[in-house]
Design a protein around this motif. Structure first.
Motif, mmCIF file in Angstrom:
data_model
loop_
_atom_site.group_PDB
_atom_site.id
_atom_site.type_symbol
_atom_site.label_atom_id
_atom_site.label_comp_id
_atom_site.label_asym_id
_atom_site.label_seq_id
_atom_site.Cartn_x
_atom_site.Cartn_y
_atom_site.Cartn_z
ATOM 1 N N GLY A 191 -0.112 0.678 -9.693
ATOM 2 C CA GLY A 191 0.489 1.751 -9.178
ATOM 3 C C GLY A 191 0.209 1.878 -7.496
ATOM 4 O O GLY A 191 -0.886 1.768 -7.375
ATOM 5 N N LEU A 192 1.207 1.792 -6.855
ATOM 6 C CA LEU A 192 0.805 1.890 -5.322
ATOM 7 C C LEU A 192 1.485 2.943 -4.491
ATOM 8 O O LEU A 192 2.722 3.405 -4.779
ATOM 9 N N ARG A 193 0.666 3.586 -3.926
ATOM 10 C CA ARG A 193 1.011 4.992 -3.178
ATOM 11 C C ARG A 193 0.392 4.741 -1.610
ATOM 12 O O ARG A 193 -0.582 4.206 -1.381
ATOM 13 N N GLY A 194 1.020 5.526 -0.915
ATOM 14 C CA GLY A 194 0.644 5.298 0.709
ATOM 15 C C GLY A 194 1.470 5.031 1.561
ATOM 16 O O GLY A 194 2.901 5.285 1.461
ATOM 17 N N SER A 195 1.227 4.466 2.805
ATOM 18 C CA SER A 195 2.364 4.581 3.815
ATOM 19 C C SER A 195 2.272 2.802 4.166
ATOM 20 O O SER A 195 1.344 2.199 4.098
ATOM 21 N N LEU A 196 3.535 2.542 4.788
ATOM 22 C CA LEU A 196 3.773 1.233 5.615
ATOM 23 C C LEU A 196 3.900 1.339 6.996
ATOM 24 O O LEU A 196 4.523 2.268 7.456
ATOM 25 N N THR A 197 3.468 0.405 7.595
ATOM 26 C CA THR A 197 3.736 0.144 9.111
ATOM 27 C C THR A 197 4.796 -0.215 9.431
ATOM 28 O O THR A 197 5.356 -0.392 10.442
ATOM 29 N N ASP A 198 5.431 -1.183 8.390
ATOM 30 C CA ASP A 198 6.760 -1.827 8.654
ATOM 31 C C ASP A 198 7.149 -2.038 7.260
ATOM 32 O O ASP A 198 6.606 -2.481 6.168
ATOM 33 N N GLU A 199 8.566 -1.762 7.207
ATOM 34 C CA GLU A 199 9.289 -2.011 5.826
ATOM 35 C C GLU A 199 9.311 -3.442 5.314
ATOM 36 O O GLU A 199 9.357 -3.350 3.953
ATOM 37 N N ARG A 200 9.307 -4.367 6.051
ATOM 38 C CA ARG A 200 8.969 -5.764 5.470
ATOM 39 C C ARG A 200 7.915 -6.132 4.882
ATOM 40 O O ARG A 200 7.684 -6.934 4.001
ATOM 41 N N GLN A 201 6.779 -5.118 5.016
ATOM 42 C CA GLN A 201 5.616 -5.400 4.362
ATOM 43 C C GLN A 201 5.764 -5.183 2.813
ATOM 44 O O GLN A 201 4.923 -5.488 2.046
ATOM 45 N N ARG A 202 6.799 -4.374 2.424
ATOM 46 C CA ARG A 202 7.165 -4.012 1.098
ATOM 47 C C ARG A 202 7.051 -5.134 -0.014
ATOM 48 O O ARG A 202 6.430 -5.236 -1.036
ATOM 49 N N ALA A 203 7.910 -5.960 0.279
ATOM 50 C CA ALA A 203 8.119 -7.345 -0.495
ATOM 51 C C ALA A 203 6.731 -8.229 -0.485
ATOM 52 O O ALA A 203 6.303 -8.760 -1.438
ATOM 53 N N ALA A 204 5.707 -8.246 0.617
ATOM 54 C CA ALA A 204 4.771 -8.975 0.391
ATOM 55 C C ALA A 204 3.562 -8.300 -0.443
ATOM 56 O O ALA A 204 3.087 -9.056 -0.957
ATOM 57 N N ILE A 205 3.640 -6.940 -0.206
ATOM 58 C CA ILE A 205 2.731 -5.955 -1.104
ATOM 59 C C ILE A 205 3.124 -6.379 -2.569
ATOM 60 O O ILE A 205 2.408 -6.666 -3.294
ATOM 61 N N ARG A 206 4.190 -6.246 -2.952
ATOM 62 C CA ARG A 206 4.844 -6.466 -4.284
ATOM 63 C C ARG A 206 4.272 -7.968 -4.696
ATOM 64 O O ARG A 206 3.960 -7.976 -5.936
ATOM 65 N N ALA A 207 4.758 -9.142 -4.047
ATOM 66 C CA ALA A 207 4.658 -10.282 -4.236
ATOM 67 C C ALA A 207 2.949 -10.392 -4.637
ATOM 68 O O ALA A 207 2.501 -11.094 -5.574
ATOM 69 N N ALA A 208 2.237 -9.920 -3.705
ATOM 70 C CA ALA A 208 0.679 -10.062 -3.599
ATOM 71 C C ALA A 208 0.355 -9.524 -5.066
ATOM 72 O O ALA A 208 -0.688 -10.061 -5.722
ATOM 73 N N ALA A 209 0.842 -8.264 -5.388
ATOM 74 C CA ALA A 209 0.340 -7.822 -6.790
ATOM 75 C C ALA A 209 0.662 -8.532 -7.841
ATOM 76 O O ALA A 209 -0.061 -8.579 -8.990
ATOM 77 N N GLU A 210 1.682 -8.864 -7.884
ATOM 78 C CA GLU A 210 2.469 -9.532 -8.910
ATOM 79 C C GLU A 210 1.835 -10.859 -9.222
ATOM 80 O O GLU A 210 1.846 -11.281 -10.256
ATOM 81 N N SER A 211 1.204 -11.416 -8.073
ATOM 82 C CA SER A 211 0.524 -12.717 -8.332
ATOM 83 C C SER A 211 -0.661 -12.711 -9.182
ATOM 84 O O SER A 211 -1.339 -13.635 -9.420
ATOM 85 N N VAL A 212 -1.401 -11.610 -9.238
ATOM 86 C CA VAL A 212 -2.695 -11.210 -9.912
ATOM 87 C C VAL A 212 -2.554 -11.496 -11.384
ATOM 88 O O VAL A 212 -1.932 -10.695 -11.917
#
Length: 247
Positions: free
Chosen positions: A190-211
């Motif tokens: 589960g991820l909660r919080g803020s982004l400084t750029d909407e384009r970070q969302r895909a990178a965050i999801r990809a990083a988490a799913e790679s674990v």
């Protein structure tokens, strides 16, 4: 991984004196896009591929030559170009400058060669002889196996998964870890919080799913446009009117 781990070992190859017609028939029969060309000692002397056979007078696709070209290019090069477009033997039309690698070449170097040289296959040579071929399809098959193994990995401890997710975020170098709250329950992140750029969302999801061990990622992150004040939610929280609201 190295070339020997994924290369095709039973390689379909041809000799330079084979007719272009038979080479085309072989590519169509085997459903491959290129053939290494070998000499009698099984050394690679060229590659004939689909790209070598696209500009042909039989198709009306031969490249027209302006009259002034003959004054800028040597007669030998003009003759070679003529033979490449009209040749009936593999040796006439094949690409002679072949990029090869050894069985011990790391895959990242193979991919770098393919990218820089804009090629689809790399012959693998050992002792001067062809021993295999690494193609883009071989790389895709290897990637598919890796993704399947990750998906079928046994369950892991939630605390260990959380630690690895944090590490993945740090390694990515583009994720504001200090703004994100991470929770893991039964392998679901589960991820909660803020982004400084909407384009970070895909990178965050990809990083988490790679674990390894992550079964799902629940995105509850928000991004506030500093100019308009609009809050952009994840698609998992977006409302039916489009996923934005004013603040």
């Amino acid at each position: 991984m190295r070339a020997r781990d994924i290369m095709t070992k039973e390689v379909t190859s041809v000799r330079a004196d084979l007719s272009v017609e038979l080479a085309i028939a072989l590519m169509l029969e085997k459903r491959i896009s290129g053939l290494p060309v070998l000499d009698p000692d099984c050394a690679v002397v060229g590659i004939v591929s689909e790209g070598d056979l696209l500009a042909r007078p039989e198709l009306g696709t031969a490249r027209p030559k302006p009259g002034w070209v003959q004054y800028l290019i040597s007669p030998g090069r003009l003759a070679e170009a003529y033979a490449r477009e009209r040749g009936r033997r593999v040796g006439d039309v094949m690409t002679r400058e072949v990029v090869t690698a050894s069985p011990e070449t790391p895959l990242d170097e193979i991919v770098d060669l393919m990218t820089r040289r804009r090629i689809k296959r790399v012959p693998i040579v050992e002792g001067g002889r062809l021993v295999g071929l690494v193609t883009r399809a071989d790389l895709l098959r290897s990637l598919r196996r890796a993704l399947q193994e990750a998906r079928e990995a046994p369950p892991r401890d939630d605390a260990a998964i959380r630690t690895d997710v944090e590490t993945a975020f740090v390694d990515a170098g583009v994720i504001p870890l200090e703004l994100i709250e991470i929770s893991v329950v039964d392998g679901e992140v589960g991820l909660r919080g803020s982004l400084t750029d909407e384009r970070q969302r895909a990178a965050i999801r990809a990083a988490a799913e790679s674990v390894s061990g992550v079964r799902a990622v629940h995105d509850r992150l928000t991004w506030v446009d500093p100019m308009s004040g609009l809050v952009l939610l994840s698609t998992q929280e977006a409302d039916p009117r489009g996923g934005t609201r004013a603040v």
